[in-house]
Every structure is written in structure tokens, then in C-alpha cells.
Scaffold this motif. Structure first.
Motif, short mmCIF file in Angstrom:
data_model
loop_
_atom_site.label_atom_id
_atom_site.label_comp_id
_atom_site.label_asym_id
_atom_site.label_seq_id
_atom_site.Cartn_x
_atom_site.Cartn_y
_atom_site.Cartn_z
N LEU A 72 0.83 -1.21 0.00
CA LEU A 72 0.00 0.00 0.00
C LEU A 72 0.87 1.26 0.00
N LEU A 73 1.88 1.29 0.83
CA LEU A 73 2.76 2.45 0.91
C LEU A 73 3.51 2.67 -0.40
N SER A 74 4.04 1.60 -0.97
CA SER A 74 4.82 1.76 -2.20
C SER A 74 3.95 2.13 -3.41
N GLU A 75 2.72 1.64 -3.46
CA GLU A 75 1.88 1.89 -4.63
C GLU A 75 1.09 3.19 -4.52
N SER A 76 0.75 3.62 -3.31
CA SER A 76 -0.12 4.78 -3.20
C SER A 76 0.44 5.90 -2.32
N GLY A 77 1.49 5.60 -1.56
CA GLY A 77 2.05 6.60 -0.66
C GLY A 77 1.27 6.72 0.64
N ILE A 78 0.28 5.88 0.85
CA ILE A 78 -0.53 5.92 2.06
C ILE A 78 0.04 4.97 3.10
N THR A 79 0.20 5.48 4.31
CA THR A 79 0.57 4.63 5.44
C THR A 79 -0.73 4.24 6.14
N PRO A 80 -1.11 2.98 6.05
CA PRO A 80 -2.41 2.58 6.61
C PRO A 80 -2.38 2.45 8.12
N SER A 81 -3.56 2.50 8.69
CA SER A 81 -3.74 2.09 10.08
C SER A 81 -3.90 0.58 10.06
N ILE A 82 -3.38 -0.07 11.05
CA ILE A 82 -3.39 -1.54 11.07
C ILE A 82 -4.02 -2.03 12.35
N THR A 83 -4.92 -2.99 12.20
CA THR A 83 -5.56 -3.62 13.36
C THR A 83 -5.53 -5.12 13.15
N MET A 84 -5.16 -5.84 14.20
CA MET A 84 -5.23 -7.29 14.18
C MET A 84 -6.13 -7.71 15.33
N ARG A 85 -7.12 -8.53 15.00
CA ARG A 85 -8.07 -8.96 16.04
C ARG A 85 -8.38 -10.44 15.90
N GLU A 86 -8.65 -11.05 17.02
CA GLU A 86 -9.13 -12.42 17.04
C GLU A 86 -10.62 -12.37 17.35
N GLY A 87 -11.37 -13.23 16.70
CA GLY A 87 -12.79 -13.29 17.00
C GLY A 87 -13.64 -13.54 15.77
N ASP A 88 -14.92 -13.43 15.97
CA ASP A 88 -15.90 -13.62 14.91
C ASP A 88 -15.81 -12.44 13.95
N GLY A 89 -15.53 -12.70 12.66
CA GLY A 89 -15.31 -11.66 11.67
C GLY A 89 -16.39 -10.59 11.61
N PRO A 90 -17.65 -10.95 11.39
CA PRO A 90 -18.69 -9.93 11.33
C PRO A 90 -18.80 -9.09 12.61
N HIS A 91 -18.65 -9.74 13.75
CA HIS A 91 -18.73 -9.02 15.03
C HIS A 91 -17.58 -8.02 15.16
N VAL A 92 -16.37 -8.45 14.81
CA VAL A 92 -15.20 -7.57 14.90
C VAL A 92 -15.35 -6.38 13.95
#
Length: 151
Positions: A72-92
Motif C-alpha cells: 500500500l505504501l509503495s503503490e499509493s504513498g498511504i501509510t495505513p492504520s493496522i488492526t489485528m483482532r481475534e474473534g468472529d469476523g462480522p462481530h469484529v
């Protein structure tokens, strides 16, 4: 700031969704939030084995997020926000949207063939109208030129 939430995994359609979200973010002056789901692990009676399995899943998710953020950074110059979560996908996903009022859309990639993934099936189904943001489902059959043209 307008933020596009993208749930990623190791699938090609996740890469397509990320590219689409990045291009939209660049054009709208927004940002991208990458969400990596850590699959819940089945219970193992031996605590040490369970801890090792959980750590391997977390390391795999971290590597996936690092690759996606680098792309993402190399192609668009955007530094994304990153979240990692465990759990039920729709709920998260619902929790993240509720907690961050800057999220403008949920961007998901659909497989080029076969049945949709669990998040696409869930959010495109009966629950689609309950979200407070639009759901953008990007077809996995699109090539890079089509994504760039449409975004």
C-alpha cells in the motif's frame, strides 16, 4: 478523515480490495484501515501447545499485514492504520465501524469464482442494511487496469 476499512487475508481478492480502497483513499484524501483477522484456535488440552499455536497464528497475521502495508505504501504513498483482532469476523467488523466514526466504507473482495467468502456472504446478505456505512464488494475477476479505472 474518510477511512476505508479493508479486511485482508492471503486471498487474491483481498489484494484487489486493498488496491481499490487505496486508490479511493488517494482520490478522496482519505486513509485505509487494514484489518487482519486471527482465526480463533480450537482448545488444546496442553497449555504450551495452545500458546505455540496461538503465537504462530499471530505471527502469520503480522507477516500478512506487513506485506499489505508495504504494498500500500509503495503503490499509493498511504501509510495505513493496522488492526489485528481475534474473534468472529462480522462481530469484529461491526465493533470497528462503531468505534471509528471516520470509517466511510467497508471494502471487501469477492472471489472470481465459487461461493463468496464468509464476510462477503454475511455483509451482502440480510445484514447489509444494518451497517452505518456502505459495503463495497470488489469482484475478484477485475484486473489492475479495471480496478484503477473504476476506483
Amino acid at each position: 478523515m474518510r477511512t476505508y476499512l479493508v479486511v485482508i487475508d492471503e486471498s487474491p481478492e483481498a489484494e484487489i480490495a486493498l488496491r481499490f480502497a487505496a486508490r479511493r483513499a488517494v482520490k478522496t484524501g482519505g486513509n485505509v484501515e487494514i484489518l487482519a483477522m486471527i482465526p480463533p484456535q480450537e482448545f488444546v488440552a496442553w497449555g504450551g501447545v495452545m500458546a505455540t499455536i496461538e503465537e504462530e497464528a499471530r505471527q502469520q497475521a503480522e507477516a500478512l499485514v506487513a506485506r499489505a502495508a508495504g504494498t500500500l505504501l509503495s503503490e499509493s504513498g498511504i501509510t495505513p492504520s493496522i488492526t489485528m483482532r481475534e474473534g468472529d469476523g462480522p462481530h469484529v467488523v461491526r465493533e470497528m465501524i462503531a468505534a471509528n466514526r471516520d470509517i466511510a466504507a467497508l471494502v471487501l473482495g469477492a472471489a472470481a469464482s465459487g461461493p463468496p467468502g464468509p464476510l462477503v456472504a454475511h455483509f451482502a446478505g440480510a445484514d447489509a442494511g444494518a451497517l452505518s456505512v456502505p459495503v463495497m464488494i470488489i469482484p475478484g475477476s477485475l484486473d489492475i487496469e479495471a480496478i484503477d479505472r473504476l476506483s
